[in-house]
Design an enzyme around this catalytic site. Structure first.
Site, PDB file in Angstrom:
ATOM      1  N   SER A   1      72.931 114.023  55.948  1.00  0.00           N
ATOM      2  CA  SER A   1      74.000 113.307  56.661  1.00  0.00           C
ATOM      3  C   SER A   1      75.256 114.153  56.588  1.00  0.00           C
ATOM      4  O   SER A   1      75.387 114.995  55.678  1.00  0.00           O
ATOM      5  CB  SER A   1      74.256 111.959  55.985  1.00  0.00           C
ATOM      6  OG  SER A   1      75.425 111.346  56.499  1.00  0.00           O
TER       7      SER A   1
ATOM      8  N   TYR B   1      75.836 105.844  49.076  1.00  0.00           N
ATOM      9  CA  TYR B   1      75.154 106.603  50.127  1.00  0.00           C
ATOM     10  C   TYR B   1      75.592 108.071  50.079  1.00  0.00           C
ATOM     11  O   TYR B   1      74.761 108.990  50.113  1.00  0.00           O
ATOM     12  CB  TYR B   1      75.483 105.981  51.500  1.00  0.00           C
ATOM     13  CG  TYR B   1      74.828 106.650  52.688  1.00  0.00           C
ATOM     14  CD1 TYR B   1      73.481 106.423  52.986  1.00  0.00           C
ATOM     15  CD2 TYR B   1      75.551 107.486  53.528  1.00  0.00           C
ATOM     16  CE1 TYR B   1      72.880 107.028  54.087  1.00  0.00           C
ATOM     17  CE2 TYR B   1      74.958 108.092  54.639  1.00  0.00           C
ATOM     18  CZ  TYR B   1      73.625 107.857  54.917  1.00  0.00           C
ATOM     19  OH  TYR B   1      73.043 108.449  56.008  1.00  0.00           O
TER      20      TYR B   1
HETATM   21  P1  NAP Z   1      66.548 103.849  60.877  1.00  0.00           P
HETATM   22  O1  NAP Z   1      66.599 103.714  62.327  1.00  0.00           O
HETATM   23  O2  NAP Z   1      66.996 102.698  60.034  1.00  0.00           O
HETATM   24  O3  NAP Z   1      65.095 104.313  60.396  1.00  0.00           O
HETATM   25  C1  NAP Z   1      64.852 104.539  59.031  1.00  0.00           C
HETATM   26  C2  NAP Z   1      63.396 104.804  58.794  1.00  0.00           C
HETATM   27  O4  NAP Z   1      63.191 104.952  57.376  1.00  0.00           O
HETATM   28  C3  NAP Z   1      62.541 103.639  59.258  1.00  0.00           C
HETATM   29  O5  NAP Z   1      61.314 104.107  59.794  1.00  0.00           O
HETATM   30  C4  NAP Z   1      62.307 102.868  57.955  1.00  0.00           C
HETATM   31  O6  NAP Z   1      61.115 102.112  58.062  1.00  0.00           O
HETATM   32  C5  NAP Z   1      62.180 104.018  56.944  1.00  0.00           C
HETATM   33  N1  NAP Z   1      62.434 103.561  55.583  1.00  0.00           N
HETATM   34  C6  NAP Z   1      63.550 102.978  55.082  1.00  0.00           C
HETATM   35  N2  NAP Z   1      63.365 102.630  53.803  1.00  0.00           N
HETATM   36  C7  NAP Z   1      62.100 103.005  53.475  1.00  0.00           C
HETATM   37  C8  NAP Z   1      61.307 102.895  52.302  1.00  0.00           C
HETATM   38  N3  NAP Z   1      61.752 102.316  51.194  1.00  0.00           N
HETATM   39  N4  NAP Z   1      60.036 103.373  52.326  1.00  0.00           N
HETATM   40  C9  NAP Z   1      59.538 103.942  53.450  1.00  0.00           C
HETATM   41  N5  NAP Z   1      60.245 104.078  54.592  1.00  0.00           N
HETATM   42  C10 NAP Z   1      61.495 103.598  54.609  1.00  0.00           C
HETATM   43  O7  NAP Z   1      67.455 105.088  60.411  1.00  0.00           O
HETATM   44  P2  NAP Z   1      67.839 106.447  61.179  1.00  0.00           P
HETATM   45  O8  NAP Z   1      69.200 106.271  61.706  1.00  0.00           O
HETATM   46  O9  NAP Z   1      66.740 106.921  62.052  1.00  0.00           O
HETATM   47  O10 NAP Z   1      67.994 107.391  59.893  1.00  0.00           O
HETATM   48  C11 NAP Z   1      67.011 108.312  59.485  1.00  0.00           C
HETATM   49  C12 NAP Z   1      67.620 109.225  58.445  1.00  0.00           C
HETATM   50  O11 NAP Z   1      68.779 109.849  58.984  1.00  0.00           O
HETATM   51  C13 NAP Z   1      68.088 108.519  57.163  1.00  0.00           C
HETATM   52  O12 NAP Z   1      67.811 109.316  56.034  1.00  0.00           O
HETATM   53  C14 NAP Z   1      69.584 108.380  57.370  1.00  0.00           C
HETATM   54  O13 NAP Z   1      70.293 108.294  56.145  1.00  0.00           O
HETATM   55  C15 NAP Z   1      69.883 109.659  58.119  1.00  0.00           C
HETATM   56  N6  NAP Z   1      71.109 109.615  58.904  1.00  0.00           N
HETATM   57  C16 NAP Z   1      71.273 108.651  59.857  1.00  0.00           C
HETATM   58  C17 NAP Z   1      72.476 108.622  60.565  1.00  0.00           C
HETATM   59  C18 NAP Z   1      72.773 107.584  61.629  1.00  0.00           C
HETATM   60  O14 NAP Z   1      73.919 107.538  62.106  1.00  0.00           O
HETATM   61  N7  NAP Z   1      71.820 106.773  62.052  1.00  0.00           N
HETATM   62  C19 NAP Z   1      73.458 109.574  60.296  1.00  0.00           C
HETATM   63  C20 NAP Z   1      73.229 110.528  59.325  1.00  0.00           C
HETATM   64  C21 NAP Z   1      72.046 110.545  58.639  1.00  0.00           C
HETATM   65  P3  NAP Z   1      60.842 100.724  57.304  1.00  0.00           P
HETATM   66  O15 NAP Z   1      62.129  99.970  57.272  1.00  0.00           O
HETATM   67  O16 NAP Z   1      59.768 100.116  58.125  1.00  0.00           O
HETATM   68  O17 NAP Z   1      60.365 101.140  55.943  1.00  0.00           O
END
Ligand code: NAP
Length: 253
Positions: A138, A151
């Site tokens: 991130s 976080y």
């Molecule tokens: P998202 O839409 O909430 O998707 C998160 C994924 O992680 C889902 O498939 C979720 O599936 C899985 N997950 C969460 N907790 C888990 C657990 N305990 N065990 C197994 N799987 C788990 O999030 P995203 O925005 O795509 O984010 C993906 C990554 O990018 C994360 O690491 C996040 O911190 C990072 N990121 C996101 C942003 C943003 O603005 N969205 C910015 C910077 C970095 P289940 O809930 O079904 O387990």
């Protein structure tokens, strides 16, 4: 190694960034194993992939999950060449109201789970003299922001893991990199909008604009832009130990 034959494990592959990375790599010929807790979301994504795929429902915070996920992938596809440690979660609280449970959850899902995946992936990659590890960190891996201390600590930590592992593995054919996105248009960001609206009573449109304007470019990052950065890491044997910002210029380093 020809890109066509690669086996890729994407954690958090059920939606958002993980689903886009799976789509991108499947279209480039990878066999893709997807894992997350929600089996139905994994199946939905897998049904759209052009290539062979495997769904492994699992909670990465459970002790035996990582071994089980790797064993299932190796049973089906023989090995793991590419690990995309993307699964993650976010929460927000003032630092003095961050509970031990909040803290432990953030470190477990955003730092310890990627560590355990990397630890499990490396021996096979070393044996074959080839591997690619990409962690979705991130912009919070490089910059402190208010109200997301746990976080931010977890993401700073995972960038440290990436840098150290990359240095250690530099002569093995394995690269280890992090992608550091700003706010991406995913269900996670949608959840953050909802939280801020319900906590502050602010206007939803104004909150959306706040998240868009975190990026100097004034818009959310697309999931495809993050997937392109992942592909770049896979294609670039001399890029290792990096935290690559995909954030519209928010962090300049
Ligand atoms: P998202 O839409 O909430 O998707 C998160 C994924 O992680 C889902 O498939 C979720 O599936 C899985 N997950 C969460 N907790 C888990 C657990 N305990 N065990 C197994 N799987 C788990 O999030 P995203 O925005 O795509 O984010 C993906 C990554 O990018 C994360 O690491 C996040 O911190 C990072 N990121 C996101 C942003 C943003 O603005 N969205 C910015 C910077 C970095 P289940 O809930 O079904 O387990």
């Amino acid at each position: 190694m020809s890109r066509e034959s690669q086996v890729t494990l994407v954690t958090g592959g059920g939606r958002g960034i993980g689903a886009a990375v799976a789509a991108r790599l499947s279209a480039s010929g990878h066999r893709v194993a997807l894992t997350a807790r929600s089996a139905d979301e994994l199946e939905t994504v897998a049904a759209t992939l052009p290539g062979e795929s495997l769904c492994i429902p699992a909670d990465l915070t459970e002790p035996d999950a990582v071994d089980r996920i790797f064993a299932a992938t190796e049973d089906a596809f023989g090995r793991v060449d590419v690990l995309v440690a993307n699964a993650g979660a976010a929460m927000s609280a003032p630092v003095h109201k961050t509970t031990d449970e909040d803290w432990a959850w953030m470190l477990e899902v955003n730092l310890s789970a990627p560590f355990r995946c990397l630890r499990r992936a490396v021996p096979g990659m070393k044996e074959r003299g080839y591997g690619r590890v990409v962690v979705i960190a991130s912009a919070a891996a490089k910059r402190g922001e208010p109200l997301i201390a746990a976080y931010t600590a977890s993401k700073h930590g995972v960038l440290g893991l990436v840098r150290s592992a990359a240095a250690e593995l530099a002569q093995t054919g394995i690269t280890v990199n992090a992608i550091c996105p700003g706010y991406v248009d995913t269900p996670m960001t949608e959840g953050s909008v909802t939280n801020v609206v319900s906590r502050t009573g602010r206007n939803e449109q104004a909150v959306r604009e706040f998240f868009a304007n975190y990026q100097p470019t004034g818009r959310l990052i697309t999931v495809e832009e993050v997937a392109t950065a992942v592909q770049f890491c896979l294609d670039s044997p001399s890029v290792t130990g990096q935290g690559i910002e995909i954030d519209g210029g928010a962090v300049q380093s």
